[in-house]
Write an enzyme that holds these catalytic residues in place. Structure first.
Site, short mmCIF file in Angstrom:
data_model
loop_
_atom_site.label_atom_id
_atom_site.label_comp_id
_atom_site.label_asym_id
_atom_site.label_seq_id
_atom_site.Cartn_x
_atom_site.Cartn_y
_atom_site.Cartn_z
N ASP A 157 -57.94 30.25 -10.30
CA ASP A 157 -57.56 31.61 -10.68
C ASP A 157 -58.33 32.62 -9.85
OD1 ASP A 157 -56.22 33.46 -12.73
OD2 ASP A 157 -58.33 34.06 -12.87
N GLY A 206 -69.18 33.97 -20.18
CA GLY A 206 -69.53 34.81 -19.04
C GLY A 206 -70.82 34.35 -18.39
N TYR A 222 -60.97 41.27 -7.32
CA TYR A 222 -62.28 40.64 -7.37
C TYR A 222 -63.00 40.93 -6.04
CZ TYR A 222 -60.72 38.17 -11.58
OH TYR A 222 -60.25 37.86 -12.84
N GLN A 274 -53.19 34.91 -20.12
CA GLN A 274 -54.62 34.74 -19.82
C GLN A 274 -55.44 35.74 -20.63
OE1 GLN A 274 -57.78 35.17 -16.15
NE2 GLN A 274 -55.77 34.36 -15.63
N HIS A 287 -52.53 41.90 -14.64
CA HIS A 287 -53.94 41.76 -15.01
C HIS A 287 -54.24 42.35 -16.39
CE1 HIS A 287 -58.04 41.14 -12.88
NE2 HIS A 287 -58.19 40.98 -14.16
N LEU A 318 -67.17 30.07 -21.16
CA LEU A 318 -68.59 29.83 -21.45
C LEU A 318 -69.30 31.14 -21.74
CD1 LEU A 318 -69.21 27.04 -18.79
CD2 LEU A 318 -68.94 26.77 -21.26
N ASN A 336 -54.85 39.77 -20.89
CA ASN A 336 -55.45 40.78 -21.76
C ASN A 336 -54.40 41.44 -22.65
OD1 ASN A 336 -58.24 40.59 -20.72
ND2 ASN A 336 -57.26 41.27 -18.82
N GLY A 364 -65.66 29.94 -14.73
CA GLY A 364 -66.00 30.48 -13.42
C GLY A 364 -67.11 29.67 -12.81
#
Ligand SMILES: NC(=O)c1ccc[n+]([C@@H]2O[C@H](COP(=O)([O-])OP(=O)(O)OC[C@H]3O[C@@H](n4cnc5c(N)ncnc54)[C@H](OP(=O)(O)O)[C@@H]3O)[C@@H](O)[C@H]2O)c1
Length: 307
Positions: free
Chosen positions: A48, A212, A53, A180, A128, A210, A159, A256
């Site tokens: 992802d 963040g 980003y 997501q 997003h 986790l 979101n 991540g």
């Protein structure tokens, strides 16, 4: 290797998110590239990213570019990796994040993402975050157009509330394959959206699984999870990711990573062959935590995320 369906794709049960490789505190480029390669070599087939980003205003697509280059280094062995990206959020370079769901903007952002990823089409393109200044239906209409033009293979939203998932499903039909939202294994969120995803056959991509960047390293948080798997060599974080998988067949966690070590640990989680007793303990813990969460939960807006 265990797999999960994601619309037209079959992917590893655990994916990885590349955000931390491109935002504030990001590691050196080569470390990130190694982490992506380690994830794929470990069996992960879902990555992802998002066009926003990045840090500086002049580096839009930093993360997409990084993912594309790391995968290119793997050659044809990365052809089966499904890459998901997102549009509809911008970073002006002062550390802030802004939603932008205007249809024209989404179309141009998607075309730029497609060029950066260097593929024939984008596997999964996600809105997003809904833009309160733009009718949700208008933003979704832009995604539908991109799909109809063959620029994207499947669509997702991020979101969102359960009500928005229902509206999006009505508009996008089978083109919508994923939702997501934030869902940490430690805190548990409201279950409505996950339940809806199960009912509508959508994949729930659990971001921040986790908690963040900081929380992921707080070992105390994960001890309870590890305690359900004492006989294994798993870390608490790996057990936590496994517990998310056991909460619902719709959930696909996207932890991540910025290091090859954690990428390999995530990959190992996705391919675990769990013994029945271990599965039962995870399930029991997941259920007790879910009951506790439901008791205090109410339907709420997921709020403005960072990322
Ligand atoms: N849709 C959205 O609005 C949105 C918002 C936020 C995030 N996301 C997506 O979700 C992804 C994940 O979110 P996140 O990075 O904020 O949160 P996260 O996955 O909860 O936490 C990331 C942290 O977890 C650590 N980690 C990962 N796997 C581990 C393991 N097996 N054992 C121990 N530590 C482990 C990483 O360590 P190392 O860095 O040391 O590898 C990193 O510090 C992002 O990359 C992005 O793709 C989406």
């Amino acid at each position: 290797l265990k797999t999960r369906n994601l619309g037209p794709f079959t992917v590893s049960t655990v994916g990885v998110g590349a955000m931390q490789m491109s935002v504030e505190g990001r590691p050196p480029y080569e470390q990130s590239a190694q982490a992506i390669r380690a994830a794929v070599e470990g069996g992960i087939t879902f990555i992802d990213t998002a066009d926003c980003y990045h840090i500086g205003a002049d580096e839009v697509g930093h993360n997409e570019d990084l993912v594309a280059r790391a995968l290119a280094q793997l050659g044809s062995s990365a052809n089966h990796v499904v890459v998901a990206t997102k549009g509809g959020k911008r970073r002006p370079g002062d550390g802030s994040w802004h939603v932008d769901g205007r249809p024209d903007y989404l179309v141009s952002a998607c075309e730029a993402s497609l060029a950066r990823l260097g593929r024939d089409f984008i596997d999964l393109y996600q809105l997003h975050e809904p833009d309160p200044r733009v009718a949700f239906e208008d933003s979704l209409g832009a995604l539908q157009t991109l799909h109809d033009q063959g620029k994207v293979r499947a669509l997702g939203i991020s979101n969102v509330t359960a009500e928005q998932v229902t509206r999006a499903k009505l508009i996008l039909g089978d083109c919508l394959v994923a939702v997501q939202n934030r869902r940490s294994a430690a805190t548990y969120g409201v279950d409505h959206v996950v339940a809806l995803c199960e009912a509508l056959d959508l994949t729930f991509l659990a971001y921040g699984p986790l908690g963040g960047k900081g929380a992921a390293n707080e070992d105390a948080t994960w001890q309870a999870f590890r305690a359900t798997a004492l006989e294994t060599a798993l870390s608490g974080q790996q057990v936590a990711l496994a517990s998310l998988l056991h909460q619902s067949p719709a959930i696909l966690p996207i932890p991540g990573v910025t290091r090859p070590e954690t990428a390999r640990a995530c990959a190992a989680t996705g391919s675990l062959a769990l013994d029945p007793g271990f599965e039962a303990r995870l399930h029991a813990m997941a259920e007790s935590r879910r009951v506790a969460a439901i008791a205090v939960a109410d339907e709420r807006d997921p709020g403005a995320p960072d990322g």
